[in-house]
Each structure stands twice: as structure tokens, then as C-alpha cells.
Write an enzyme that holds these catalytic residues in place. Structure first.
Site, PDB file in Angstrom:
ATOM      1  N   GLU A  42       9.180 -13.665 -11.981  1.00  0.00           N
ATOM      2  CA  GLU A  42       8.355 -12.561 -11.493  1.00  0.00           C
ATOM      3  C   GLU A  42       7.853 -11.644 -12.599  1.00  0.00           C
ATOM      4  OE1 GLU A  42      10.212  -9.918  -8.605  1.00  0.00           O
ATOM      5  OE2 GLU A  42      12.148 -10.213  -9.549  1.00  0.00           O
ATOM      6  N   CYS A  76       0.830  -1.202   0.000  1.00  0.00           N
ATOM      7  CA  CYS A  76       0.000   0.000   0.000  1.00  0.00           C
ATOM      8  C   CYS A  76       0.866   1.255   0.000  1.00  0.00           C
ATOM      9  CB  CYS A  76      -0.869   0.040   1.243  1.00  0.00           C
ATOM     10  SG  CYS A  76      -1.896  -1.406   1.443  1.00  0.00           S
ATOM     11  N   LYS A 127       6.581  -3.615  -4.343  1.00  0.00           N
ATOM     12  CA  LYS A 127       7.986  -3.235  -4.288  1.00  0.00           C
ATOM     13  C   LYS A 127       8.534  -3.330  -2.881  1.00  0.00           C
ATOM     14  CE  LYS A 127      11.865  -1.623  -5.848  1.00  0.00           C
ATOM     15  NZ  LYS A 127      12.686  -2.650  -6.519  1.00  0.00           N
ATOM     16  N   HIS A 167      19.202 -34.859  -8.114  1.00  0.00           N
ATOM     17  CA  HIS A 167      18.582 -35.394  -6.896  1.00  0.00           C
ATOM     18  C   HIS A 167      17.070 -35.166  -6.878  1.00  0.00           C
ATOM     19  CE1 HIS A 167      22.467 -36.380  -5.240  1.00  0.00           C
ATOM     20  NE2 HIS A 167      22.894 -35.143  -5.446  1.00  0.00           N
ATOM     21  N   TRP A 219      -2.855  -2.706  -1.632  1.00  0.00           N
ATOM     22  CA  TRP A 219      -2.384  -4.046  -1.993  1.00  0.00           C
ATOM     23  C   TRP A 219      -3.108  -4.983  -1.034  1.00  0.00           C
ATOM     24  CZ3 TRP A 219       0.883  -7.970   0.148  1.00  0.00           C
ATOM     25  CH2 TRP A 219       1.479  -8.823  -0.795  1.00  0.00           C
ATOM     26  N   GLU A 232      18.750 -16.066  -8.582  1.00  0.00           N
ATOM     27  CA  GLU A 232      18.289 -14.707  -8.907  1.00  0.00           C
ATOM     28  C   GLU A 232      17.808 -14.627 -10.363  1.00  0.00           C
ATOM     29  OE1 GLU A 232      17.382 -12.238  -7.356  1.00  0.00           O
ATOM     30  OE2 GLU A 232      17.549 -10.551  -8.719  1.00  0.00           O
ATOM     31  N   LYS A 287      14.079 -13.497 -11.387  1.00  0.00           N
ATOM     32  CA  LYS A 287      13.777 -12.401 -12.321  1.00  0.00           C
ATOM     33  C   LYS A 287      12.829 -12.890 -13.402  1.00  0.00           C
ATOM     34  CE  LYS A 287      14.620  -9.570 -10.585  1.00  0.00           C
ATOM     35  NZ  LYS A 287      15.278  -9.477  -9.318  1.00  0.00           N
ATOM     36  N   ARG A 343       5.073   0.482  -6.136  1.00  0.00           N
ATOM     37  CA  ARG A 343       5.062  -0.329  -4.917  1.00  0.00           C
ATOM     38  C   ARG A 343       4.148  -1.547  -5.071  1.00  0.00           C
ATOM     39  NH1 ARG A 343       6.655   2.479  -0.156  1.00  0.00           N
ATOM     40  NH2 ARG A 343       5.136   1.340   1.078  1.00  0.00           N
ATOM     41  N   ASN A 354      -1.552   1.994   5.803  1.00  0.00           N
ATOM     42  CA  ASN A 354      -0.657   0.973   5.288  1.00  0.00           C
ATOM     43  C   ASN A 354      -0.241   0.132   6.485  1.00  0.00           C
ATOM     44  OD1 ASN A 354       1.313  -0.532   4.058  1.00  0.00           O
ATOM     45  ND2 ASN A 354       2.724   1.173   3.717  1.00  0.00           N
ATOM     46  N   GLY A 355      -0.422  -1.186   6.417  1.00  0.00           N
ATOM     47  CA  GLY A 355      -0.053  -2.044   7.544  1.00  0.00           C
ATOM     48  C   GLY A 355      -1.166  -3.026   7.835  1.00  0.00           C
TER      49      GLY A 355
HETATM   50  C1  F6R Z   1      12.574  -9.212  -6.491  1.00  0.00           C
HETATM   51  C2  F6R Z   1      12.571  -8.248  -5.403  1.00  0.00           C
HETATM   52  C3  F6R Z   1      12.246  -8.732  -4.035  1.00  0.00           C
HETATM   53  C4  F6R Z   1      12.991  -7.917  -2.978  1.00  0.00           C
HETATM   54  C5  F6R Z   1      12.534  -8.340  -1.580  1.00  0.00           C
HETATM   55  C6  F6R Z   1      13.312  -7.629  -0.491  1.00  0.00           C
HETATM   56  O1  F6R Z   1      12.951  -8.617  -7.697  1.00  0.00           O
HETATM   57  O2  F6R Z   1      12.770  -7.082  -5.604  1.00  0.00           O
HETATM   58  O3  F6R Z   1      12.519 -10.097  -3.906  1.00  0.00           O
HETATM   59  O4  F6R Z   1      14.361  -8.111  -3.124  1.00  0.00           O
HETATM   60  O5  F6R Z   1      11.170  -8.050  -1.429  1.00  0.00           O
HETATM   61  O6  F6R Z   1      13.225  -6.263  -0.618  1.00  0.00           O
HETATM   62  P1  F6R Z   1      14.247  -5.280   0.109  1.00  0.00           P
HETATM   63  O7  F6R Z   1      15.570  -5.443  -0.543  1.00  0.00           O
HETATM   64  O8  F6R Z   1      13.675  -3.914  -0.089  1.00  0.00           O
HETATM   65  O9  F6R Z   1      14.289  -5.708   1.546  1.00  0.00           O
END
Ligand code: F6R
Length: 594
Positions: free
Chosen positions: A474, A2, A589, A490, A71, A467, A471, A27, A97-98
């Protein structure tokens, strides 16, 4: 997650709120809304994008208002569940937010007292509680309401004809932007950068009254001063600058980010943190603590520390660590978080501080909650990262980890100085990959036809396989799994075949021969293989279906080049599939709930 915004000044609030909400879209959200103090409190909200909300909404006149991107947590995305939420009489509006953890009990009690609820949200209890206590003093009523609330919140309260906004935070970020006879409130800096670069970061437990001419903050009933800070990010940095997506722009910014981050650290006369001294201080081990992409940076950090400092480093997923029943007291934790607001990471950091451990934060956001919990903070200089999928922040985190390890007391000083020279050449090598994307865009067309993929790596490139898979999944919605190459046999072998391509991240180190064996095993099971290799590797060509060739580099730094290639592969694959790259479905985000 949010996003909340507020405006109070002399201009029309509604267009300002809409433009601020647009800046918070990154976000992640599923519905949005605004409330304006007009002829009474006017609310317009819906489960639509901010742009559509701005176009469809009636023009409410008024110079004070609040806005929200939601959200969904309690109740699905819908017009009714969208914020702002109102009290019974429609005189008090709240954005939040929360999560209010005791909302069921509060709601039951308020219903008994005659309040009527219309949404499924936890938030709706807040305006009703405030209404219960409101006798003309909005601040007092908010204070009383919050004293009954358990959970996390950043809120803005707007009441009819009050000409003030009440703000409060606990475990959710909130900032106040200071303007000229106008003030702004937001959950994140990019929302208000168009209007001001002067901000006050609220801390947990702060309650503020914001008017057009001033801000007053109190804690536990007593007034306090919070210093104003200047934001160093420019408006341009938070805009797309001609790129089709923020993600592509941010991938392309990586040479600059590496240079800026290193330049910043080189100016320090002392090592940012001398990990080599940790043994001398009697601390036993180093843990890297983080979530998601930042956790993958932490995993790379583990290899760096083990390789250069021969220290027993571990990487821990923050949301798991928080539930361990014991914490080794003599631990140094490096908490890595781009936003500095990830609830899982913050919770684990607090647990460590309570156990008297030393916590160092690596974060991209000055003044973030992580920086306030940590004993020491190392800032990355990635600039604002807007795309939900993290790219440049990851690279900047790696830079912080490399620099930290390489400037620690390493015994092998020749290796140390050779590595420093190589590190400075990294921006140029990343640029070479960016300048020649054609091979990757072609492979992306090919990848876009599949629904499953495996990414494999070994050693320091195992986290890069994880990673790369993250990427791809997502943003392109292709089911992708990262594996340590030796683990594939395995279990996951059962899924190999013509419909499951394997992307192999190959390093020219002691893992090379084992990786070639793994690739042969995969090929024998008919999976197409794309290998990421360094220039001059001619053996691999014969084994695989396609290669992405990258500049030569010391293996210690190969994660940086490999991930840039995989970011581009994910980006162009998602583009090929027509996905909403910067705002993937269901993702946020900054994940401020557990
Ligand atoms: C994926 C991504 C998330 C963040 C995770 C932690 O592309 O961005 O997996 O890395 O939510 O976020 P931070 O680094 O802000 O703690």
C-alpha cells in the site's frame, strides 16, 4: 474517503475551512472545494491538494461556509465533479459523503422537471431536490429531499443569506464541534481539534440546524437532545511532532500505545470480556470480524483464542460475511475496526445483531458507529491514527485481544500469570526495535529495487505475513503477497526466482522446522530470502541472505515484534522509492462505502 467540514461563527470561514480540510487529508481524496455565503454563494473547487486550493482560491468574504475532500466514486476526479455542488440558481450548496443509490432515477425525474445537471456525481441530485422543495425553510426542504433519497449520506447544506447550516447523516459519520459563539461540522474529530474539544456525535436519521449560537437536532420531525462529549485526544497527538511522516510517528508511538492500552484495561476490575464464559452461556463460537489490517488483527485473535481458551474461533472478512446466506445464531462476534466507520464491517455487524447474535466492538474511536451498533465496546487507546496505513491501531487491537483472552477464565493459571508478566515487558522490547533501525533501513534500500515480493509465515505469524505484505504494497507500490509458508509450493512457486524476494517471518515454536524446510525450498528456486528471527537463532543465518533479529519473546506475542519490524521495512522502502507515504494513491483512511 470523502471528508466534509462546515463553519458558522464570526470569523472568516474560508481559512478555517481550508485548515480543517488539511486535517482531513489523511482520509484520502482526489479533489476538494469550498463554498462560502458571501455576495451569494461563492464556490471554488478543483482536482488538487487542499494546500493548492487554498493558495489558488480567491478570498471570499463570509463567516459561514462548507468544504469537502472528495474520493471519487461516481465520475472521475475533476473540477466539475468536486464538491460543493449547487442547485440551478446557485443559491444552495451541498457537500456529501456517501452514495445515493437511487440517483439515476432522481436525476432523470429532476431533468424532466427542468433541472440542469453539470457533473457525473450522485451528490448533485441533493441540492436540486432541496431546491425543488425550498420555500424559505431550508430544514424542511432538506428533510423532504432526504425522504426521497436511498443510500448513505453525511451532508451539510448551505443556502444564501440563511445564517444556518443544515446537517444530516445516515450510515456516514458526522460530528458537530461546539465552540464559543461559533460551531464546526466535520466528518472526523482531527478536523476540528484545533478549535474545540467539545463534540456532538450525530446518529443515523438525525437532522440538525447549526447556527453560530446553537445546535438543534431532530429525528422524524421531533426534537431530541444529543449529549456533548469531550474529546480526550490532544492537538499534539494529531500532529507530526517533528517526524517526517505520520506513519513513522505512529510506528514510534507503539510502546506508549501498548502501555496506555494495558494500563487502561488493568484499571478494570472485571475482565473486559470473559471469553472463557462463552461456553457456559451456551454460545457456540467466536468470530472475529473485520476488514484489511483489522482483519489481520482478527486472524491473530483467532490463534490467541484457540491457544489460550481452546475455543473454536474463526476470522471472517466483513465484506464476505455480509453476503453469507445464513448466520449461526449462537455466535459471539468481535468486530474490530480502528475507525468504527468501515461500511463493510458495520454492515456485517448489523446482520449479526439482526440474527440476535452478541456483537462486541473493538474500536479506537469513541462514539463511532461501530460502538453504537455493538452490545459492548472495548476501546483501544491508540490516539488518532492519521496515516492511511494502519500501524499503531493494529498493535492496540492486538493488545485488546491478548488482554481479553488472558483475563478470561483460563484453566492454566501459571501460564496466565507468566504471560501477563511478558505482556508488560512488550513496550520495552518494541522500543529496542525502534532504537536500532539501521539494519532495517539498509534492507529497505535493497528491497526498494524489486517490483514483487512474497511474505511467508506460519501459525500465529501467518497473519503477520499478510499484514507485512499489505503494508509494503500500500505504501511502496511494490506488488507483495502474503502466504502461509506451506502454501507457497501449491502454486506461487511458479513466480519464485532472483527477482522475487521472500520475507520469512520465523517463530521458535512448533512451526520452526517446517519453516526451515520452506526456506530451503525457496532458496532452491533462487529467490533472495530475508528472515525475521529472534535473538539466538544461529541456524537460520546460514540459510538466508539477510536477517532481521528481534528480541526474544513468548511466541504468542511474537506478532507484535514482527509487525513493528515489517512496518519499518515497508516505511523505509517506500521512502527510498519516494512514495507519498501518508497518502497512498487511491486509498482512503476510513472506507465508508461498500
Ligand atoms: C491498511 C488499512 C486498512 C484498514 C481497513 C479497515 O493499512 O488501514 O486495511 O485496516 O480499511 O479499517 P478500520 O479498522 O477502520 O475498520
Amino acid at each position: 474517503m470523502c471528508g466534509i467540514v462546515g463553519y458558522i461563527g464570526s470569523k472568516q470561514a474560508q481559512p478555517i475551512l481550508i485548515s480543517c480540510l488539511e486535517k482531513l487529508e489523511y482520509r484520502g481524496y482526489d479533489s476538494c472545494g469550498v463554498a462560502i455565503d458571501s455576495d451569494g454563494i461563492e464556490v471554488y473547487k478543483d482536482a488538487v491538494r487542499v494546500k493548492a486550493l487554498g493558495e489558488a482560491s480567491p478570498r471570499f468574504k463570509g463567516t459561514t461556509g462548507i468544504g469537502h475532500t472528495r474520493w471519487a466514486t461516481h465520475g472521475p476526479p475533476s473540477q466539475i465533479n468536486a464538491h460543493p455542488h449547487l442547485d440551478c440558481n446557485g443559491n444552495i450548496a451541498v457537500v456529501h459523503n456517501g452514495i445515493i443509490s437511487n440517483s439515476p432515477e432522481l436525476k432523470a425525474r429532476l431533468i424532466k422537471e427542468g433541472h440542469t445537471f453539470i457533473s457525473e456525481t450522485d451528490t448533485e441530485v441533493i441540492p436540486h431536490l432541496i431546491e425543488r422543495y425550498y420555500k424559505g425553510d431550508l430544514k424542511k426542504a432538506t428533510e423532504a429531499a432526504l425522504s426521497e433519497i436511498d443510500g448513505s449520506y453525511a451532508i451539510i447544506v448551505l443556502a444564501k443569506d440563511k445564517h444556518e447550516l443544515i446537517v444530516a447523516r445516515k450510515d456516514s459519520p458526522l460530528i458537530i464541534g461546539i465552540g464559543d459563539r461559533e460551531n464546526f461540522i466535520a466528518s472526523d474529530v482531527p478536523a476540528i481539534l484545533d478549535h474545540t474539544d467539545r463534540v456532538i456525535y450525530l446518529e443515523d436519521g438525525d437532522l440538525g440546524v447549526v447556527t453560530s449560537s446553537g445546535v438543534s437536532i431532530s429525528r422524524n420531525g421531533s426534537g431530541i437532545k444529543r449529549a456533548e462529549q469531550k474529546i480526550l485526544w490532544s492537538v499534539e497527538e494529531a500532529q507530526k511532532a517533528g517526524y517526517e511522516h505520520f506513519m513513522l510517528k505512529e510506528i514510534h508511538e507503539q510502546p506508549k500505545v501498548i502501555r496506555n492500552t494495558l494500563a487502561e484495561y488493568s484499571r478494570e476490575t472485571e475482565p473486559v470480556l470473559d471469553l472463557g464464559k462463552i461456553r457456559d452461556t451456551g454460545r457456540e463460537s467466536i468470530i472475529m470480524l473485520a476488514s484489511g489490517t483489522s482483519y489481520h488483527a482478527g486472524m491473530v485473535g483467532k490463534y490467541i483464542v484457540r491457544e489460550l481458551l481452546k475455543l473454536p474461533a474463526r476470522a471472517e472478512i466483513a465484506s464476505e460475511f455480509s453476503y453469507y446466506t445464513s448466520v449461526l445464531p449462537r455466535t459471539v462476534a468481535i468486530a474490530i475496526t480502528q475507525s468504527g466507520e468501515t461500511a463493510d464491517t458495520l454492515k456485517a455487524m448489523k446482520k449479526l445483531r439482526e440474527a440476535d447474535c452478541r456483537v462486541i466492538a473493538i474500536t479506537n474511536v469513541v462514539g463511532s458507529t461501530a460502538s453504537r451498533i455493538a452490545n459492548k465496546t472495548i476501546y483501544t487507546r491508540a490516539g488518532p491514527e492519521i496515516s492511511v496505513a494502519s500501524t499503531k491501531a493494529f498493535t492496540a487491537q492486538l493488545m485488546a485481544l491478548y488482554w481479553m483472552a488472558m483475563t478470561s477464565s483460563i484453566t492454566d493459571t501459571r501460564r496466565q500469570s507468566a504471560l501477563l508478566t511478558e505482556l508488560r515487558q512488550l513496550p520495552g522490547k518494541v522500543q529496542q526495535i525502534l532504537d536500532d533501525e539501521t539494519g532495517i533501513t539498509e534492507l529497505a534500500k535493497y528491497m526498494s529495487k524489486y517490483e514483487h515480493a512474497f511474505f511467508i509465515g506460519r501459525g500465529i505469524n501467518y497473519p503477520i505475513a499478510l499484514e507485512g505484505a499489505l503494508k509494503l504494497k500500500e505504501i511502496s507500490y511494490i506488488h507483495a503477497e502474503g502466504y502461509a509458508a506451506g502454501e507457497l509450493k501449491h502454486g506461487p512457486f511458479a513466480l519464485l526466482g532472483e527477482q522475487s524476494p521472500v520475507i520469512a517471518v520465523v517463530a521458535r515454536d512448533n512451526t520452526y522446522e517446517a519453516m526451515l524446510t520452506n526456506i530451503k525450498e525457496v532458496k532452491a528456486r533462487k529467490s533472495p530470502v530475508i528472515a525475521i528471527v529472534e535473538q539466538g537463532d544461529e541456524d537460520i543465518d546460514k540459510l538466508v541472505d539477510s536477517v532481521i533479529t528481534l528480541p526474544k519473546v513468548d511466541t504468542l506475542f511474537s506478532p507484535v515484534l514482527n509487525i513493528v519490524a515489517l512496518q519499518l521495512l515497508a516505511y523505509y522502502t517506500a521512502k527510498e522509492r519516494g512514495c507519498p507515504i501518508d497518502y497512498p494513491r487511491n486509498l482512503a483512511k476510513s472506507v465508508t462505502v461498500e
